[in-house]
Design a protein around this motif. Structure first.
Motif, short mmCIF file in Angstrom:
data_model
loop_
_atom_site.label_atom_id
_atom_site.label_comp_id
_atom_site.label_asym_id
_atom_site.label_seq_id
_atom_site.Cartn_x
_atom_site.Cartn_y
_atom_site.Cartn_z
N ASP A 1 -20.14 27.93 11.75
CA ASP A 1 -19.27 28.23 10.62
C ASP A 1 -20.08 28.07 9.32
OD1 ASP A 1 -17.12 28.79 9.10
OD2 ASP A 1 -16.03 26.92 9.50
N VAL A 2 -20.99 28.99 9.13
CA VAL A 2 -21.91 28.90 8.01
C VAL A 2 -21.97 30.26 7.32
CG1 VAL A 2 -24.38 28.63 7.43
CG2 VAL A 2 -23.35 27.12 9.12
N VAL A 3 -22.07 30.25 6.00
CA VAL A 3 -22.24 31.50 5.26
C VAL A 3 -23.71 31.91 5.38
CG1 VAL A 3 -22.10 32.61 2.99
CG2 VAL A 3 -20.37 30.91 3.67
N THR A 4 -23.97 33.13 5.79
CA THR A 4 -25.37 33.54 5.98
C THR A 4 -26.04 33.83 4.63
OG1 THR A 4 -25.05 35.94 6.11
CG2 THR A 4 -24.70 34.66 8.14
N HIS A 5 -27.36 33.89 4.67
CA HIS A 5 -28.12 34.18 3.45
C HIS A 5 -28.38 35.66 3.28
CE1 HIS A 5 -31.20 34.41 6.53
NE2 HIS A 5 -31.98 35.03 5.66
N TYR A 6 -27.85 36.48 4.20
CA TYR A 6 -28.18 37.90 4.17
C TYR A 6 -27.58 38.60 2.95
CZ TYR A 6 -29.74 36.91 8.90
OH TYR A 6 -30.39 36.37 9.97
N CYS A 7 -28.26 39.65 2.50
CA CYS A 7 -27.83 40.39 1.32
C CYS A 7 -26.54 41.16 1.61
CB CYS A 7 -28.89 41.42 0.91
SG CYS A 7 -30.51 40.75 0.54
N PRO A 8 -25.78 41.48 0.57
CA PRO A 8 -24.60 42.34 0.77
C PRO A 8 -25.04 43.68 1.37
CG PRO A 8 -24.63 41.41 -1.46
CD PRO A 8 -25.94 41.06 -0.84
N GLY A 9 -24.31 44.13 2.36
CA GLY A 9 -24.61 45.43 2.97
C GLY A 9 -25.65 45.40 4.06
N CYS A 10 -26.24 44.23 4.29
CA CYS A 10 -27.22 44.09 5.39
C CYS A 10 -26.45 43.92 6.69
CB CYS A 10 -28.09 42.85 5.14
SG CYS A 10 -29.04 42.32 6.59
N THR A 11 -26.93 44.53 7.76
CA THR A 11 -26.17 44.48 9.02
C THR A 11 -26.67 43.39 9.98
OG1 THR A 11 -27.47 46.43 9.64
CG2 THR A 11 -25.16 46.77 9.08
N HIS A 12 -27.56 42.51 9.54
CA HIS A 12 -27.97 41.39 10.40
C HIS A 12 -26.74 40.60 10.85
CE1 HIS A 12 -32.19 40.98 11.11
NE2 HIS A 12 -32.53 41.04 9.84
N GLY A 13 -25.80 40.39 9.91
CA GLY A 13 -24.60 39.61 10.24
C GLY A 13 -23.81 40.24 11.38
N VAL A 14 -23.68 41.57 11.32
CA VAL A 14 -22.95 42.29 12.38
C VAL A 14 -23.66 42.11 13.71
CG1 VAL A 14 -22.20 44.58 13.17
CG2 VAL A 14 -22.07 44.00 10.73
N ILE A 15 -24.99 42.25 13.67
CA ILE A 15 -25.77 42.16 14.92
C ILE A 15 -25.70 40.73 15.48
CG2 ILE A 15 -28.04 42.54 15.96
CD1 ILE A 15 -28.54 44.47 13.48
N HIS A 16 -25.80 39.74 14.60
CA HIS A 16 -25.65 38.35 15.04
C HIS A 16 -24.32 38.20 15.78
CE1 HIS A 16 -29.13 37.27 12.85
NE2 HIS A 16 -28.72 36.18 12.23
N ARG A 17 -23.28 38.77 15.17
CA ARG A 17 -21.96 38.60 15.76
C ARG A 17 -21.88 39.27 17.12
NH1 ARG A 17 -16.54 37.34 14.10
NH2 ARG A 17 -15.22 38.17 15.75
N LEU A 18 -22.46 40.44 17.24
CA LEU A 18 -22.41 41.15 18.53
C LEU A 18 -23.13 40.33 19.61
CD1 LEU A 18 -23.02 44.88 17.51
CD2 LEU A 18 -20.85 43.69 17.87
N VAL A 19 -24.25 39.73 19.24
CA VAL A 19 -24.99 38.89 20.19
C VAL A 19 -24.12 37.69 20.58
CG1 VAL A 19 -27.00 37.37 20.47
CG2 VAL A 19 -27.28 39.61 19.39
N ALA A 20 -23.51 37.07 19.57
CA ALA A 20 -22.67 35.89 19.84
C ALA A 20 -21.48 36.26 20.72
CB ALA A 20 -22.20 35.29 18.52
N GLU A 21 -20.90 37.41 20.46
CA GLU A 21 -19.76 37.85 21.28
C GLU A 21 -20.17 38.10 22.73
OE1 GLU A 21 -16.96 39.96 17.83
OE2 GLU A 21 -18.05 41.23 19.24
N ALA A 22 -21.35 38.68 22.90
CA ALA A 22 -21.83 38.93 24.27
C ALA A 22 -22.03 37.61 25.00
CB ALA A 22 -23.14 39.72 24.22
N ILE A 23 -22.62 36.63 24.29
CA ILE A 23 -22.85 35.31 24.91
C ILE A 23 -21.51 34.66 25.26
CG2 ILE A 23 -23.79 32.99 24.47
CD1 ILE A 23 -25.90 34.37 22.64
N ASP A 24 -20.56 34.77 24.34
CA ASP A 24 -19.20 34.22 24.59
C ASP A 24 -18.54 34.90 25.78
OD1 ASP A 24 -19.46 32.53 22.47
OD2 ASP A 24 -17.68 33.25 21.39
N ASP A 25 -18.58 36.25 25.74
CA ASP A 25 -17.89 37.03 26.80
C ASP A 25 -18.38 36.64 28.18
OD1 ASP A 25 -16.55 38.32 24.83
OD2 ASP A 25 -17.60 40.25 25.03
#
Lengths: 258, 357
Positions: free
Chosen positions: A21-45
């Motif tokens: 539960d941390v705010v990332t340092h990524y710039c606005p409009g950068c998709t690293h956050g989306v990719i992080h989430r997809l990886v995390a969701e796969a690990i969760d699933d």
């Protein structure tokens, strides 16, 4: 008192267990956050969080270990596949994923990724390609598009001087060792869903002890591309797709090389 | 266990197995490739992991990843290969990971040659990679000692959670000697996984890293490492004296197989009435400075001679150790040429003339 609306919001969008539960340092409009989430969701699933170890690169995602709720190693520039190899060989019971950008993987770490793929190391490689060096402020990468302007090719990438963009998925798919190699994008909801499926498959292959899997994810860098986030999503489709076509280049146990 | 006749490189490999390192990542390079060839055969027998990497850069980072499991890991290489591993060694020191690295030294710089040398002393002892860190460095002079120090290296790496380097010149790797191995511990201590990446089950995630962007945190980490090195200086100094007596007029300081050659020279000099002994550092970091100073400043000692297969690298530490109390002279050969006992003798006889005036 919780309103019904809040409940709906909560059930529709919750943070995956595998993310902190941390705010990332990524710039606005950068998709690293989306990719992080997809990886995390796969690990969760797949229920893997408690036996997963990530390997972070050097680049914008160097701090990825702050955003994933699992054990992490921080690798030297480009060496994540070597760390992944060493760890996974000693702990085949664990799930290992590497997360690298295009400067990290396709430039300084080219040797490590090719040989890890060729040995069929059984970890999952997430390769984030945004055609530029982000963390150091927008220099030319091996994946930079022809005539694309960066701070180290201020008049545009000259192919006569610096060659053409390296297509990692195509290059690795020439190897015979069974691999799963797919290129996806996360610039639109439709593509995000496809990317999620591919990333999940890459982890599933590891659970099944199948093979080395690499998912190349086309990503945005509005800050260093010098355009707005909205323009950046269009740029992925209009410009990057020409050089980096989406698709599955190799499937597990696929005898044929596409 | 009975003594067996073994080549140094193979004995080092077997010693690592006895110490419980059931994995080995390597890249071939003369004069230490026999370690890899031995391990390629032995690892399947013990159910361990053997992997030939694509470069020493990759191998160093493979042991970085492997060390993060908490298991005992090691690799071996020779001078140019060790240079390529410096990246990972610096990272492992920063991230406080235990591992053992063996350098069977050959002549440098650059591609140099393939014959024995001791020219990587600075690289091993003074850093090698970037940043404020030290390796614990041990130097055997016989194949048996290589075996014993190899096993000790793993204990020390675990004790300090720091890379340990064993350096031997090419002779240590290539010569055959009778060695005895300790029996493998039937009930070895399980690896300490209290810091390792084992999966964040019922605990917070562990991050193994050398990155501290906050300067306050980075400084904290550097002082934490420094404290370990200071502790090593107190607890891990190792050396051996040979014919060091109160009446001695000269003392040779030499390490590794070079020290054995000096022993022969000392024996012959003794017969000729020269009163001389040998101080052999076994731990090169921590360096036995206090002990050298103590021996060097004994009443009758006129001067010291360091003998090395390099152009005077360890000599700098000897000079610092004696802090101007005694003259320190140097004799050495390099490039793969090994000084003979006669050459050492000649140098001492020359010194005798100089300092008896």
């Amino acid at each position: 008192m919780k309103t019904e609306e809040q409940d709906i919001q909560r059930s529709a969008f919750v943070r995956p267990d595998s993310m902190t539960d941390v705010v990332t340092h990524y710039c606005p409009g950068c998709t690293h956050g989306v990719i992080h989430r997809l990886v995390a969701e796969a690990i969760d699933d797949l229920g893997l969080r408690e036996r997963t170890v990530g390997v972070a690169p050097v680049g914008c995602s160097v701090l990825a270990y702050n955003y994933f709720n699992c054990d992490f190693l921080e690798a030297p520039h480009g060496r994540a596949p070597a760390l992944g190899t060493g760890f996974k060989r000693l702990r085949p019971d664990m799930i290992v994923f590497t997360y690298q950008g295009d400067g990290d993987l396709a430039s300084i770490g080219m040797g490590e990724i090719i040989h890890a793929a060729n040995r069929g190391e059984k970890f999952t490689a997430i390769f984030v390609n945004n055609a530029i060096y982000g963390m150091t402020g927008g220099q030319m990468a091996p994946t930079t598009l022809p005539m694309q302007i960066t701070t180290t090719c201020p008049t545009g990438r000259d192919m006569n001087e610096t060659g053409h963009p390296i297509k990692i998925s195509e290059l690795l798919s020439t190897l015979t060792t069974p691999s799963y190699i797919e290129r996806v994008s996360v610039h639109s909801p439709q593509h995000i869903l496809k990317a999620k499926k591919a990333i999940r498959q890459a982890f599933q292959n590891q659970v099944d002890d199948k093979c080395f899997s690499l998912i190349e994810v086309l990503s945005t860098c509005p800050t260093n591309w010098g355009i707005t986030p909205t323009e950046a999503t269009s740029w992925v489709e209009d410009q990057m797709f020409k050089f980096f076509p989406l698709g599955c280049f190799k499937r597990p146990d696929d005898g044929k090389v596409k | 266990m009975a003594k067996v006749l073994m080549k140094g490189n193979e004995a080092i490999a077997e010693a690592a197995l006895r110490a419980g390192a059931n994995n080995y990542f390597c890249y071939p390079i003369t004069p230490q490739t026999e370690v890899a060839e031995y391990m390629a055969k032995r690892m399947p027998e013990v159910g361990g992991v053997f992997l030939q990497g694509e470069s020493e850069v990759a191998v160093g980072n493979m042991i970085f990843g492997a060390a993060a499991t908490g298991k005992r890991v090691f690799t071996t290489s020779s001078s140019p290969g060790i240079s390529l591993m410096q990246e990972s060694i610096s990272y492992m020191a920063g991230a406080q990971l235990p591992c053992v690295i063996v350098n069977i030294m050959r002549g440098g710089p650059g591609l140099g040659g393939i014959l024995p040398a001791q020219s990587d002393y600075f690289q091993a002892v003074k850093g090698g990679g970037h940043g404020d860190y030290r390796l614990l460095v041990l130097a055997p002079s016989t194949v048996q000692e290589a075996v014993d120090l190899m096993i000790l290296s793993f204990d020390l790496a675990d004790k300090y959670r720091n890379p340990v380097m064993m350096i031997g010149d090419g002779m240590i790797g290539q010569m055959m000697e009778a060695v005895e191995f300790p029996d493998k511990d039937a009930d070895p201590k399980p690896p300490d996984e209290s810091w390792a990446a084992t999966g964040a089950k019922d605990r917070k995630p562990r991050i193994i890293k050398s990155l501290f962007l906050d300067p306050v945190k980075l400084e904290e980490n550097s002082w934490l490492l420094h404290e370990k090195y200071e502790r090593m200086k107190k607890e891990e100094v190792r050396f051996e004296l040979y014919k060091v007596k109160p009446e001695n007029e000269f003392m040779i300081v030499s390490y590794g197989t070079m020290a054995r050659i000096c022993q022969t020279a000392i024996d012959e000099l003794e017969e000729e009435g020269v009163s001389i002994g040998l101080f052999r550092p076994i731990s090169l970091f921590p360096f036995p400075s206090t002990q050298i100073l103590e021996e060097a400043t004994k009443e009758n000692v006129k001067a010291l001679l360091t003998v090395e297969m390099s152009t005077a690298q360890m000599m700098e530490d000897v000079v610092m150790a004696v802090v101007g109390n005694r003259p320190v002279e140097f004799y050495g050969r390099c490039g793969g040429i090994v000084p003979t006992p006669e050459e050492v003798k000649e140098k001492i006889l020359e010194m005798q003339k100089t300092y008896s005036k």
